[in-house]
Scaffold this active site. Structure first.
Site, short mmCIF file in Angstrom:
data_model
loop_
_atom_site.label_atom_id
_atom_site.label_comp_id
_atom_site.label_asym_id
_atom_site.label_seq_id
_atom_site.Cartn_x
_atom_site.Cartn_y
_atom_site.Cartn_z
N ASP A 219 0.63 -7.11 -0.40
CA ASP A 219 0.92 -5.75 -0.84
C ASP A 219 -0.06 -4.77 -0.19
OD1 ASP A 219 2.46 -4.09 -2.82
OD2 ASP A 219 0.45 -3.68 -3.57
N GLU A 281 3.06 -6.05 4.19
CA GLU A 281 3.70 -4.80 3.82
C GLU A 281 2.82 -3.70 4.43
OE1 GLU A 281 4.92 -2.01 -0.01
OE2 GLU A 281 2.98 -3.00 0.12
#
Length: 553
Positions: A219, A281
């Site tokens: 993330d 990401e």
């Protein structure tokens, strides 16, 4: 004609499965609910996992299921080494991993290193500790500006809206320092120059690798490192919420020092063997810069968000695909294609919007340019079939194989995304793409569970989209996904190379190995001749607009 060469040989892909894989994202809260409390859980996932395997995918990616107060649907982690009771326990996680491997599926789990929950033991220690103490150095605390430090240390804003700083109150009631949170105030940013932070995440990775996971989706992989001095920043007007509008580093996203973190993590994963991967990401532009995240000693994959954000326009699509293959191929990595995930408007709606769609804002009843449902589904099917024909890897977000649209009409009092609250209800946020799945048309909560409870309300009209209904329909979106994934594997399209063809304005056409792909985006009907392998819609001797077809060469 122009050819884009493959980035790897077939011999590489026998051990490096991720180079051509189709990976299915599971959002645990909304996939399947095993105990009927209205929130999806790990036993529910395990129970339904055969349906994922039946799609023909190679792996699953699970969004966070760690211990969390759930202020941001699990992306506010209080303990990375345990499962939140709402999702189950560690035994449930082990059972899910084992079942996935029995079904031939790799397992990728989310890792959230930019921040932790305000309920994390470290942050509790920091709040209780004196200012400038070692416990506080694990986070980013600063004195405020202005008289008595009444102003935040800089002008940074949260991705979710509002300021990126929160001021604490000392035990004696006086106001103290400010702490940084690029997301919600319950998600304090970690200080990645601190050895405690670096070492603890080394151990967290090993904890899950030892339990058998095959990798991590990371993330905010463009975050973690902040510019020295934390200078003010003035982002581009109307840009995306995750920094993707920037063609250069910001003081908090895309700093060069972040690559040292990924090199350190890559060394750990490599020690477990070639089948363990890191997925970034990374909302950074241009593609040549995004490719820095997948250099040979860093991550294995990076989501191709510029592709996801490309409009349904033939010229724009062709340019983006060409640039993607060149940029990622330039560092020896596959392009990792994606059209939907838990943070964006589902592409069955997004591709039929008639107004701008700023990343992270979401859509709701009062949004301009609401989607045209039939057109959105038609374009989504065509876009997916084109994506699955491209060389490289591809990600599918749960429910897109059912053609699920964005749930636009969620009642205001049912919304839960922090964005909705931090923007004073000006941005709808991401709830619309996170609604629990419909499994069975006639069951409570469409089969999400057997009680009818649902943490977000499901639309009344989803019965016709339920998996049991689509399983019986050879023309359904579910049938299309199964056929496309099967044919993609049979013809080794993920390992192929792409040769563009010119079939007229508004038409994307290319050859990949022994398959010819024609995506009529907006052109005149295209006459075809040959065996149709897969088609996104009805075809006869022509391909109509908003339709993609694969032909045997």
């Amino acid at each position: 004609m122009s050819t884009v060469a493959p980035t790897q040989s077939p011999s590489q892909t026998s051990t490096q499965w991720w180079r051509n894989a189709v990976i299915y994202q599971i959002y645990p809260r909304s996939f399947a609910d095993g105990n009927g409390d209205g929130i999806g859980d790990l036993p529910g996932i395990t129970h339904r996992l055969e349906h994922v395997a039946a799609l023909g995918v190679d792996a699953v990616w699970l969004s966070p299921f760690y211990v969390s107060p759930q202020h941001d649907a699990g992306y506010d982690v209080a303990d990375f080494r345990d499962v939140d009771p709402v999702f189950g326990n560690l035994d449930d996680a082990d059972a899910l991993i084992a079942r996935a491997h029995e079904l031939g599926l790799k397992v990728i789990v989310d890792m959230v290193p930019n921040h932790v929950s305000s309920e994390h033991v470290w942050f509790k220690e920091a709040k209780a500790a004196p200012e400038d103490s070692p416990a506080r150095h694990r986070f980013i605390y600063r004195d405020g500006r202005g008289e008595n430090g009444s102003e935040p240390p800089n002008n940074w804003t949260s991705v979710f809206g509002g300021p990126a700083w929160t001021r604490e109150t000392r035990p004696d009631g006086t106001l103290g320092q400010w702490y940084l949170h690029l997301f919600d105030s319950t998600q304090p940013d970690l200080n990645w120059s601190h050895p405690d932070v670096q070492n603890d995440f080394d151990d967290i990775l090993r904890f899950w690798l030892d339990r058998g996971v095959n990798g991590f989706r990371v993330d905010v992989a463009h975050g973690l490192i902040k510019e020295e001095g934390l200078p003010d920043h003035f982002p581009k007007e109307g840009g995306g919420s995750m920094g993707g509008e920037e063609f250069h580093a910001t003081p908090y996203f895309g700093q060069e020092g972040v690559h040292e973190v990924w090199r350190r993590w890559r060394t750990i994963l490599d020690s477990y063997g070639p089948d363990r991967i890191l997925v970034a990401e990374a909302w950074v532009y241009p593609l040549t810069r995004m490719a820095n995240w997948v250099r040979p000693d860093e991550m294995h994959q990076a989501f191709n968000f510029p592709y996801l954000e490309t409009p349904w326009n033939a010229d724009r699509q062709r340019t983006m695909i060409t640039e993607s293959l060149a940029a990622f191929g330039g560092v020896g990595a596959p392009s990792t294609w994606v059209l939907s995930n838990h943070d964006v408007v589902r592409h069955a709606s997004r591709l039929a919007l008639t107004a701008e769609n700023p990343q992270g804002h979401g859509i709701g009843p009062n949004s301009p340019g609401l989607p045209i449902a039939d057109l959105g589904l038609k374009r989504a099917r065509a876009a997916t079939l084109m994506m699955l024909a491209l060389p490289g890897s591809a990600y599918i977000y749960q429910g897109e194989e059912l053609g699920l649209p964005e749930h636009v009409y969620i009642p205001d009092d049912a919304r839960q995304d922090p964005t909705w609250f931090r923007t004073n209800k000006e941005r709808y946020g991401r709830d619309g793409c996170r609604v629990p799945l419909p499994w069975e048309a006639a069951a409570p909560a469409y089969g999400f569970n057997d009680t009818g409870a649902s943490w977000l309300p499901q639309p009344d009209g989803w019965a016709g989209l339920a998996r049991d209904v689509q399983s019986a329909d050879p023309t359904s979106t579910l049938a299309l996904y199964k056929a496309a994934i099967r044919t993609r594997r049979e013809h080794s399209l993920g390992d192929g190379s792409l040769e563009w063809l010119d079939l007229g304005e508004g038409v994307l056409a290319f050859d990949n190995g022994d398959v010819r792909v024609i995506a009529n985006v907006s052109g005149a009907p295209v006459r075809i001749d040959g065996q149709v392998l897969v088609a996104s819609g009805p075809v006869s001797d022509v391909v109509e607009p908003d339709t993609t077809v694969w032909l045997a060469r």
